[in-house]
Design a protein around this motif. Structure first.
Motif, PDB file in Angstrom:
ATOM      1  N   VAL A   1     -14.969  58.588   4.654  1.00  0.00           N
ATOM      2  CA  VAL A   1     -14.491  57.391   3.939  1.00  0.00           C
ATOM      3  C   VAL A   1     -15.497  56.246   4.103  1.00  0.00           C
ATOM      4  CG1 VAL A   1     -12.653  55.646   3.846  1.00  0.00           C
ATOM      5  CG2 VAL A   1     -12.061  58.063   4.139  1.00  0.00           C
ATOM      6  N   ILE A   2     -16.031  56.115   5.310  1.00  0.00           N
ATOM      7  CA  ILE A   2     -17.027  55.068   5.567  1.00  0.00           C
ATOM      8  C   ILE A   2     -18.255  55.259   4.685  1.00  0.00           C
ATOM      9  CG2 ILE A   2     -18.727  54.323   7.307  1.00  0.00           C
ATOM     10  CD1 ILE A   2     -16.530  54.484   9.382  1.00  0.00           C
ATOM     11  N   ASP A   3     -18.677  56.519   4.527  1.00  0.00           N
ATOM     12  CA  ASP A   3     -19.853  56.778   3.694  1.00  0.00           C
ATOM     13  C   ASP A   3     -19.630  56.298   2.262  1.00  0.00           C
ATOM     14  OD1 ASP A   3     -21.200  57.803   5.826  1.00  0.00           O
ATOM     15  OD2 ASP A   3     -20.760  59.903   5.369  1.00  0.00           O
ATOM     16  N   GLU A   4     -18.378  56.364   1.805  1.00  0.00           N
ATOM     17  CA  GLU A   4     -18.085  55.906   0.440  1.00  0.00           C
ATOM     18  C   GLU A   4     -17.887  54.394   0.363  1.00  0.00           C
ATOM     19  OE1 GLU A   4     -14.692  58.092  -0.949  1.00  0.00           O
ATOM     20  OE2 GLU A   4     -15.842  59.964  -1.143  1.00  0.00           O
ATOM     21  N   GLU A   5     -17.283  53.828   1.406  1.00  0.00           N
ATOM     22  CA  GLU A   5     -16.862  52.428   1.323  1.00  0.00           C
ATOM     23  C   GLU A   5     -17.825  51.433   1.977  1.00  0.00           C
ATOM     24  OE1 GLU A   5     -14.357  51.333  -0.345  1.00  0.00           O
ATOM     25  OE2 GLU A   5     -13.197  53.147  -0.763  1.00  0.00           O
ATOM     26  N   ASN A   6     -18.646  51.900   2.894  1.00  0.00           N
ATOM     27  CA  ASN A   6     -19.582  51.030   3.621  1.00  0.00           C
ATOM     28  C   ASN A   6     -18.960  49.764   4.212  1.00  0.00           C
ATOM     29  OD1 ASN A   6     -22.050  52.503   3.256  1.00  0.00           O
ATOM     30  ND2 ASN A   6     -21.795  52.027   1.082  1.00  0.00           N
ATOM     31  N   PRO A   7     -17.953  49.888   5.048  1.00  0.00           N
ATOM     32  CA  PRO A   7     -17.384  48.692   5.676  1.00  0.00           C
ATOM     33  C   PRO A   7     -18.342  48.126   6.734  1.00  0.00           C
ATOM     34  CG  PRO A   7     -16.420  50.650   6.655  1.00  0.00           C
ATOM     35  CD  PRO A   7     -17.304  51.126   5.532  1.00  0.00           C
ATOM     36  N   GLY A   8     -18.164  46.846   7.047  1.00  0.00           N
ATOM     37  CA  GLY A   8     -18.982  46.238   8.101  1.00  0.00           C
ATOM     38  C   GLY A   8     -18.333  46.385   9.463  1.00  0.00           C
ATOM     39  N   ILE A   9     -17.035  46.642   9.433  1.00  0.00           N
ATOM     40  CA  ILE A   9     -16.325  46.781  10.704  1.00  0.00           C
ATOM     41  C   ILE A   9     -15.116  47.699  10.491  1.00  0.00           C
ATOM     42  CG2 ILE A   9     -14.870  44.716  10.345  1.00  0.00           C
ATOM     43  CD1 ILE A   9     -15.238  44.084  13.339  1.00  0.00           C
ATOM     44  N   VAL A  10     -14.825  48.513  11.496  1.00  0.00           N
ATOM     45  CA  VAL A  10     -13.613  49.322  11.489  1.00  0.00           C
ATOM     46  C   VAL A  10     -12.735  48.818  12.626  1.00  0.00           C
ATOM     47  CG1 VAL A  10     -12.631  51.635  11.770  1.00  0.00           C
ATOM     48  CG2 VAL A  10     -14.835  51.350  10.607  1.00  0.00           C
ATOM     49  N   LEU A  11     -11.477  48.497  12.303  1.00  0.00           N
ATOM     50  CA  LEU A  11     -10.538  48.068  13.341  1.00  0.00           C
ATOM     51  C   LEU A  11      -9.480  49.154  13.490  1.00  0.00           C
ATOM     52  CD1 LEU A  11      -9.995  44.334  12.275  1.00  0.00           C
ATOM     53  CD2 LEU A  11     -11.265  45.126  14.264  1.00  0.00           C
ATOM     54  N   ALA A  12      -9.517  49.875  14.608  1.00  0.00           N
ATOM     55  CA  ALA A  12      -8.542  50.940  14.847  1.00  0.00           C
ATOM     56  C   ALA A  12      -7.685  50.553  16.041  1.00  0.00           C
ATOM     57  CB  ALA A  12      -9.253  52.261  15.119  1.00  0.00           C
ATOM     58  N   GLY A  13      -6.617  51.297  16.254  1.00  0.00           N
ATOM     59  CA  GLY A  13      -5.791  51.077  17.431  1.00  0.00           C
ATOM     60  C   GLY A  13      -6.445  51.703  18.657  1.00  0.00           C
ATOM     61  N   LYS A  14      -6.112  51.184  19.838  1.00  0.00           N
ATOM     62  CA  LYS A  14      -6.653  51.763  21.076  1.00  0.00           C
ATOM     63  C   LYS A  14      -6.130  53.170  21.282  1.00  0.00           C
ATOM     64  CE  LYS A  14      -4.791  50.831  25.545  1.00  0.00           C
ATOM     65  NZ  LYS A  14      -4.821  50.110  26.830  1.00  0.00           N
ATOM     66  N   GLN A  15      -4.846  53.366  21.032  1.00  0.00           N
ATOM     67  CA  GLN A  15      -4.321  54.713  21.169  1.00  0.00           C
ATOM     68  C   GLN A  15      -3.109  54.850  20.270  1.00  0.00           C
ATOM     69  OE1 GLN A  15      -3.466  54.157  25.414  1.00  0.00           O
ATOM     70  NE2 GLN A  15      -1.517  55.171  25.155  1.00  0.00           N
ATOM     71  N   ALA A  16      -2.853  56.086  19.888  1.00  0.00           N
ATOM     72  CA  ALA A  16      -1.635  56.342  19.134  1.00  0.00           C
ATOM     73  C   ALA A  16      -0.557  56.657  20.153  1.00  0.00           C
ATOM     74  CB  ALA A  16      -1.846  57.516  18.183  1.00  0.00           C
ATOM     75  N   ILE A  17       0.637  56.080  19.958  1.00  0.00           N
ATOM     76  CA  ILE A  17       1.635  56.220  21.018  1.00  0.00           C
ATOM     77  C   ILE A  17       2.336  57.569  21.007  1.00  0.00           C
ATOM     78  CG2 ILE A  17       2.061  53.744  21.291  1.00  0.00           C
ATOM     79  CD1 ILE A  17       4.735  54.343  19.693  1.00  0.00           C
ATOM     80  N   ASP A  18       1.966  58.457  20.065  1.00  0.00           N
ATOM     81  CA  ASP A  18       2.568  59.784  20.130  1.00  0.00           C
ATOM     82  C   ASP A  18       1.750  60.693  21.045  1.00  0.00           C
ATOM     83  OD1 ASP A  18       0.530  59.752  18.260  1.00  0.00           O
ATOM     84  OD2 ASP A  18       1.654  60.748  16.676  1.00  0.00           O
ATOM     85  N   ASN A  19       0.471  60.835  20.708  1.00  0.00           N
ATOM     86  CA  ASN A  19      -0.313  61.768  21.512  1.00  0.00           C
ATOM     87  C   ASN A  19      -1.139  61.094  22.592  1.00  0.00           C
ATOM     88  OD1 ASN A  19       0.355  64.363  20.372  1.00  0.00           O
ATOM     89  ND2 ASN A  19      -0.428  63.442  18.508  1.00  0.00           N
ATOM     90  N   ASP A  20      -1.175  59.772  22.565  1.00  0.00           N
ATOM     91  CA  ASP A  20      -1.821  59.034  23.640  1.00  0.00           C
ATOM     92  C   ASP A  20      -3.229  59.525  23.942  1.00  0.00           C
ATOM     93  OD1 ASP A  20       0.360  57.373  23.995  1.00  0.00           O
ATOM     94  OD2 ASP A  20       1.278  58.627  25.516  1.00  0.00           O
TER      95      ASP A  20
END
Ligand SMILES: Cc1cc2nc3c(=O)[nH]c(=O)nc-3n(C[C@H](O)[C@H](O)[C@H](O)COP(=O)(O)OP(=O)(O)OC[C@H]3O[C@@H](n4cnc5c(N)ncnc54)[C@H](O)[C@@H]3O)c2cc1C
Ligand SMILES: Cc1cc2nc3c(=O)[nH]c(=O)nc-3n(C[C@H](O)[C@H](O)[C@H](O)COP(=O)(O)OP(=O)(O)OC[C@H]3O[C@@H](n4cnc5c(N)ncnc54)[C@H](O)[C@@H]3O)c2cc1C
Lengths: 309, 252
Positions: B108-127
Motif C-alpha cells: 500500500v505504501i508503494d502505491e500511496e507514498n505516505p510521509g508517515i505511518v501511524l500504527a498502534g503499539k500493539q493489537a489487544i487481541d494477539n498482543d
C-alpha cells in the motif's frame, strides 16, 4: 540448535535478572551464545560470561549502539544470524522494539512473549491479555522470539565462558538519540522485585501516592501503578503494570485502590501472593487476591506500614 | 504529506474472551468487535497532524475480513479522508500475522507514498507488538515505537518513547513508521453528522492477491487453552489480621 541470546544491557551494565531468566528459556532450546551490544559493553560481556550455561559471549561496541536504537542494532543481529537457529531476547522495551525488525529483515515471524518452550519449534504465549494461552509451532528457518521473563527462573552464575569482540556494522543513520528521562531510584526494579506495591486511581493524587511509596519502602518493594493512575499523572509511565505495561510476578503483590480490570490483571496475576486493599467489596481484584481487605486505603495503608516490622 | 493509519478490528476490550472448548481458538462469533484502542489514538494523531497543516490527507487501511469496513467507517467518522480495505481472509477467526500485514502495508505504501505511518503499539487481541517494527524493516525506514509525544519538523520527527526505564527522546528521519502508546492523546468521539458523512467517503477494496502478498501463516496454532485459574483467597477483617496472614505464609 544454536541460540543467539541478545543480552539486556543498560548504560554498559548487564541487566542480570532479565538476561539470566531469558537464558533459562534459551538453554531449553540449544547451545547459547550471548550477544552484548552497547557503546561500551566489556563489563556487561564479562558479567554475561559468568552465567551458567553460556557457551560464548560476543561483544559489539559502537557509539551507534549506545541507546538501543532499533535500526543499527537490527542490522548487526541480522549480520550474525546465519550461524544460529534461534534469536531470542528477554521481553523488554528494547527487544520489543528491535526483534520484530530483525524478524522482518529475515522474512520470518516474530514470536512475542514466550511463556514456555515446548520444543525447538513450538512455544506457548499468552493472548488476549492472558485470557488464553496459545501454543504455536513455527515453520520458519530461524526462530526469532522474545521471552517473557516473569515465567522463567533466573540461571545462576557458574562458568566463565569465552568473550570475543566482534565488529560493528555500518550505521544506517536513520535515527539519533536526543535524551533520556530516567528517574534515579534506590528501589528495586519493578520486573525483578520480590515485592511490588501498586496504587490505582483510588489513591487520588500524586501527593497521596507517597502513602504507596511509604509502604513499598518499608517492605523493600518496587512501586507499580495502574494505567488509570499513570494517565492521571499520579505515577510515571514506567510504573504501569498490565497488558500494555510491565508484566510482573513477584512473591508478594499488593494492589491498593485498584479495581482489577483484566488489562491490569494481565500484568500481575502470576504473582505468588496477592493482597488487595479496596473500599469496594465487589471490586474484581478480590477474585484474584489471596488476602483481601475491604477498607479505606488512607486508613489501612498507613496502619499496615506501621505494623510491618 | 499523506498519513497512513493501519487500523485493526479486534474483540472489544470490555469483552471477556472465551476459549473454545475444542481448543481451536477464541470464540469470536457474535462478540462485540471494535477498533483496536491504540489505533484510535493513531487515527486521532493523524487527524491532528492534518488540522495543524502538517498533513494533507489521512488514509486508514485495514487488513482482514470484509467486516473490517465497519472499523474503517469509524476511522472515517473520526476524520480520516479515505479508506482502503485489504481482504485477506473470509473467516473472522483467521487473523493475519504481523509479517503478512506488514507486507500488505508495504504494498500500500508503494502505491500511496505516505510521509508517515501511524500504527498502534500493539493489537489487544494477539498482543504481538510487531507490525510497525516489521513494516519499518520492509520499507527500510526509521522506526519510532511506543510513542507518547510526536512533533514533525521538516525532514525529521522528534518523538518521546515510553521505555522500561522511563522516557526516551529520539529524532528519526522521515519517512518514518511510528507506533503510538496510550498517553499520546485522547481520541475524539465521532459525532453523529460525521458518522453520516463517513458513509459517503471513499472506501477502496482490494485483496491480498491484488497486492501480490502471500498471507500463509508462519506460525501454526497448535492449540489455544485457558490459563490456570487462580483460586480465590479469603477476606481478612483488619490490618492486624492481614499482617498475621502475611507472616504465616512468609510473605513479609
Ligand atoms: C488498550 C488498553 C490497555 C490498557 N492497559 C492497561 C494496563 O497495562 N494496565 C492497567 O492497569 N490498565 C490498563 N488499561 C486500563 C484498564 O482497563 C482500567 O481502566 C484500569 O486498570 C483501571 O485502573 P484503576 O483500577 O486504578 O482504576 P478504577 O477502575 O477507577 O479503580 C479504582 C479503585 O479504587 C477503589 N478506591 C477508591 N477510593 C478508595 C479508597 N479511598 N480506599 C480504597 N479503595 C479505593 C475503588 O473502589 C476502585 O475499585 C488498559 C485499557 C485499555 C483500553
Ligand atoms: C483465535 C485466533 C485465531 C488465529 N488464527 C490464525 C490463523 O489461522 N492463522 C494465522 O496465521 N494466525 C492466526 N492467529 C494469530 C495471528 O495471526 C497473529 O498472532 C496476530 O495477527 C498478531 O498480530 P497483532 O494483531 O497482535 O499485531 P500487532 O503487531 O500487535 O499490531 C500492532 C498494530 O499493527 C496494525 N495492524 C495489525 N494488524 C492489522 C490489520 N489486520 N489491519 C490493519 N492494521 C493492523 C495496527 O495499527 C495495530 O495496532 C490467530 C489468533 C487468534 C487469537
Amino acid at each position: 540448535m544454536a541460540v543467539l541470546l541478545i543480552a539486556e544491557v543498560n548504560g554498559g551494565t548487564l541487566s542480570v535478572d532479565s538476561t539470566a531468566k531469558a537464558l533459562t528459556a534459551a538453554k531449553q532450546i540449544g547451545e547459547v551464545t550471548v550477544l552484548c551490544v552497547g557503546s561500551g559493553c566489556t563489563d556487561a560481556a564479562q558479567a554475561a560470561a559468568k552465567l551458567d550455561g553460556v557457551s560464548k559471549v560476543l561483544c559489539a561496541q559502537s557509539d551507534a549502539y549506545g541507546h538501543d536504537l532499533a535500526e543499527p542494532i537490527a542490522d548487526l543481529i541480522v549480520s550474525l544470524s546465519s550461524n544460529y537457529t534461534h534469536i531470542v531476547a528477554p521481553s523488554t522495551s528494547a527487544s520489543k522494539n528491535i526483534l520484530p525488525r530483525v524478524a522482518a529483515l529475515l522474512d520470518v515471524m516474530i514470536i512475542s512473549e514466550v511463556t514456555a518452550v515446548i520444543d525447538a519449534d513450538t512455544f506457548e504465549r499468552p493472548i488476549y491479555a492472558g485470557n488464553a494461552i496459545q501454543t504455536v509451532k513455527s515453520s520458519d528457518q530461524i526462530k526469532v522470539a522474545t521471552i517473557r521473563t516473569s515465567t522463567f527462573e533466573a540461571s545462576n552464575e557458574a562458568g566463565m565462558a569465552e568473550v570475543a569482540s566482534i565488529d560493528a556494522c555500518a550505521d544506517p543513520g536513520l535515527s539519533e538519540w536526543v535524551e533520556d528521562k530516567v528517574a534515579a531510584s534506590d528501589r528495586p526494579e519493578l520486573t525483578s522485585a520480590g515485592i511490588v506495591v501498586s496504587g490505582g486511581r483510588g489513591v487520588g493524587s500524586e501527593d497521596d501516592f507517597k502513602i504507596i511509596e511509604g509502604l513499598a519502602d518499608k517492605l523493600g518493594a518496587a512501586v507499580g501503578a495502574s494505567r488509570a493512575a499513570v494517565d492521571s499523572g499520579y505515577a510515571p509511565n514506567d510504573w504501569q503494570v498490565g497488558q500494555t505495561g510491565k508484566v510482573v510476578a513477584p512473591d508478594l503483590y499488593v494492589a491498593v485502590g485498584i479495581s482489577g480490570a483484566i488489562q491490569h490483571l494481565a500484568g500481575m496475576k502470576d504473582s505468588k501472593v496477592i493482597v488487595a486493599i479496596n473500599k469496594d467489596e465487589e471490586a474484581p481484584i478480590f477474585q484474584v487476591a489471596d488476602f483481601g481487605l475491604v477498607a479505606d486505603l488512607f486508613d489501612a495503608v498507613p496502619k499496615l506500614t506501621d505494623q510491618i516490622a | 504529506m499523506k498519513v497512513l493509519v493501519p487500523v485493526k478490528r479486534v474483540i472489544d476490550y470490555n469483552v471477556k474472551v472465551r476459549v473454545k472448548a475444542d481448543g481451536s481458538g477464541v470464540d469470536l462469533a457474535n462478540v462485540k468487535m471494535s477498533m483496536n484502542p491504540f489505533d484510535e489514538i493513531a487515527v486521532e494523531q493523524a487527524i491532528r497532524l492534518k488540522e495543524a497543516g502538517q498533513a494533507e490527507e489521512v488514509i486508514a487501511v485495514s487488513i482482514g475480513v470484509k467486516q473490517n469496513q465497519e472499523t474503517l467507517r469509524t476511522a472515517l467518522a473520526m476524520g480520516a479522508d479515505r479508506a482502503i480495505l485489504v481482504v485477506a481472509t473470509e473467516d473472522v477467526h483467521t487473523d493475519i500475522e504481523p509479517l503478512a500485514v506488514a507486507k500488505i502495508l508495504k504494498a500500500v505504501i508503494d502505491e500511496e507514498n505516505p510521509g508517515i505511518v501511524l500504527a498502534g503499539k500493539q493489537a489487544i487481541d494477539n498482543d504481538m507488538n510487531a507490525t510497525g517494527q516489521m513494516l519499518a524493516a520492509l520499507t527500510g525506514w526509521s522506526q519510532a515505537t511506543f510513542v507518547s509525544e510526536l512533533s514533525v519538523e521538516g525532514n525529521s520527527a522528534v518523538v518521546t518513547r515510553e521505555v522500561d526505564g522511563g522516557l526516551q527522546t529520539i529524532k528519526v528521519t522521515m519517512p518514518t513508521i511510528v507506533t503510538v502508546d496510550l498517553r499520546l492523546n485522547e481520541p475524539r468521539y465521532a459525532s453523529l453528522p460525521n458518522i453520516m458523512k463517513a458513509k459517503k467517503k471513499p472506501l477502496d477494496e482490494k485483496s491480498a492477491e491484488d497486492l501480490g502478498v502471500d498471507v500463509t501463516p508462519r506460525l501454526k496454532i497448535e492449540s489455544t487453552g485457558e490459563p490456570e485459574a487462580r483460586l480465590a483467597g479469603i477476606k481478612v477483617g483488619s490490618v492486624e489480621e492481614l499482617v498475621e496472614k502475611l507472616k504465616e505464609v512468609g510473605a513479609v
